[in-house]
Design a protein around this motif. Structure first.
Motif, PDB file in Angstrom:
ATOM      1  N   PRO A  17       0.828  -1.213   0.000  1.00 55.49           N
ATOM      2  CA  PRO A  17       0.000   0.000   0.000  1.00 55.49           C
ATOM      3  C   PRO A  17       0.859   1.257   0.000  1.00 55.49           C
ATOM      4  O   PRO A  17       2.044   1.204   0.344  1.00 55.49           O
ATOM      5  N   GLY A  18       0.248   2.386  -0.385  1.00 58.90           N
ATOM      6  CA  GLY A  18       0.951   3.662  -0.320  1.00 58.90           C
ATOM      7  C   GLY A  18       1.297   3.991   1.117  1.00 58.90           C
ATOM      8  O   GLY A  18       0.640   3.531   2.049  1.00 58.90           O
ATOM      9  N   GLN A  20       1.671   5.523   4.710  1.00 51.40           N
ATOM     10  CA  GLN A  20       0.810   6.273   5.643  1.00 51.40           C
ATOM     11  C   GLN A  20       1.705   6.810   6.765  1.00 51.40           C
ATOM     12  O   GLN A  20       1.882   6.154   7.788  1.00 51.40           O
ATOM     13  N   THR A  31      -2.506   8.425  -1.670  1.00 57.84           N
ATOM     14  CA  THR A  31      -3.381   7.244  -1.597  1.00 57.84           C
ATOM     15  C   THR A  31      -4.846   7.555  -1.927  1.00 57.84           C
ATOM     16  O   THR A  31      -5.745   6.794  -1.552  1.00 57.84           O
ATOM     17  N   ARG A 318       2.442   9.279  -5.362  1.00 55.52           N
ATOM     18  CA  ARG A 318       2.744   7.856  -5.544  1.00 55.52           C
ATOM     19  C   ARG A 318       3.569   7.671  -6.812  1.00 55.52           C
ATOM     20  O   ARG A 318       3.252   8.238  -7.866  1.00 55.52           O
TER      21      ARG A 318
END
Ligand SMILES: *Cc1c(COP(=O)(O)O)cnc(C)c1O
Length: 357
Positions: A17-18, A20, A31, A318
């Motif tokens: 996942p991107g 955080q 995201t 991203r």
């Protein structure tokens, strides 16, 4: 990996996942979250519902399914709830994978599809996007394979017209056609209205992007009741309480306040169009986006370089380490102020870069 890990899965690489970040020092455009908070009614409903956390959630999510059914003019039995739309997608690969089944999807799309396919041992092929990053409809028409397409596609943001989706559903009658509409509220037209016409069609949506509830984890499928039963069979064999009490209440309140979210989408679309103009002026190019992000590149500037320079300036976007798209940045459309900061930073980076030449 321990020596106990399932050997059949030893080659699995998990979805990444991107980022955080823990602190709020970054402008977060990585995201595709909404820059706007949940509506007042959602916050109130969540707070009230927290008092009942002693009790399990409704395994049928009846109130929320009813609210969603009214919103999409379908019946509650046409709605399946998931812990994020990721879970709905996971159910789809489990329910329709099986031996002999094969899935096809674009080579550049949501990174979770190949991960699910590998996790569940489902055969799949990736159909290459053309050099403009467009899907070639012929890759999907009359293929006799299960199909999953994100529309608009990620990370390109390119939207495919509904008549093409319809043709894909119509020409693969013995296979499921799954349309992942995570970004449909930012300018596209949903295929949900076709579920009674094509008995092989599953539309997947989420509260994460347009309804400001990414952290609540709530997604859903809209489909006919037979396919919904299949997905529910997997759901109830995994975790019948897959959507927690607070999230169910928050989701229902969000549907009741749909006007607020429609207004936010309008603002995001306006900001997206403003940002496109500014990016063009800085010599960036990008496919026409129908999502809450812009997939942009600039001739002569490496994607990784721009990503790192923005990061130094506390702006997160991203970047994907995939050769075909390594020049691009996927930039979430945030608030107008956030996008002004982004454009300012990019101008700086480009100016410095030009001076180095
Ligand atoms: C964000 C996203 C999802 C997952 O959303 P959740 O509901 O947060 O799990 C699914 N598909 C696509 C294409 C997405 O971009």
């Amino acid at each position: 990996m321990s020596r106990f890990f399932n050997g059949d899965l030893s080659a699995l690489s998990a979805y990444v996942p991107g980022e955080q970040p823990k602190d709020a020092e970054f402008i977060k455009l990585n995201t595709n979250e909404s820059p706007y908070p949940p509506s007042a009614g959602v916050l109130k409903a969540a707070e009230e519902e927290a008092k009942k956390l002693r009790l399990y959630s409704d395994p049928d999510g009846r109130n929320l399914r009813k609210a969603l059914a009214e919103n999409y003019e379908v019946r509650p039995e046409n709605i399946v709830l998931g812990n994020g739309s990721d879970e709905i997608l996971s159910f789809c690969f489990q329910a329709f994978g099986g031996s002999g089944a094969e899935f096809i999807f674009p080579d550049i799309t949501y990174g979770f599809y190949p991960v699910f396919a590998k996790l569940y041992g489902v055969k799949f092929s990736e159909m290459p996007l053309d050099e403009r990053l467009f899907i070639n409809p012929d890759d999907y028409i009359g293929k006799n394979k299960n199909i999953i397409i994100a529309n608009p596609n990620a990370p390109s943001g390119i939207y495919m017209e509904l008549d093409i989706i319809e043709k894909i559903a119509a020409t693969n009658p013995d296979n499921v056609v799954i349309i992942d509409e995570a970004y449909i509220d930012f300018g596209g037209e949903s295929a949900a209205k076709l579920i009674n016409k094509y008995d092989n069609l599953i539309v997947v949506q989420t509260f994460s992007k347009s309804r400001s509830l990414a952290g609540a984890r709530l997604g859903y499928a809209i489909t006919n009741s037979a396919l919904a039963d299949d997905l529910n069979k997997i759901r109830c064999s995994t975790n019948p309480y897959n959507v927690n009490r607070i999230t169910l209440a928050a989701g229902e309140a969000a549907i009741r306040e749909q006007d607020y979210y429609d207004e936010n989408c309008k603002k995001i679309i306006e900001t997206r169009e403003w940002t496109k103009e500014k990016l063009k002026a800085l010599n960036f190019s990008f496919p026409e986006s129908f999502a809450n992000f812009i997939f942009a590149k600039r001739d002569g500037a490496k994607g990784a370089f721009l990503y790192n320079e923005l990061r130094k300036r506390k702006i997160l976007v991203r970047h994907f380490n995939n050769e075909k798209i390594s020049d691009y940045l996927r930039i979430t459309v945030g608030s107008r102020e956030e996008m002004e900061a982004l454009i300012c930073a990019l101008s700086d980076i480009i100016k410095e870069g030009d001076e180095l030449k």
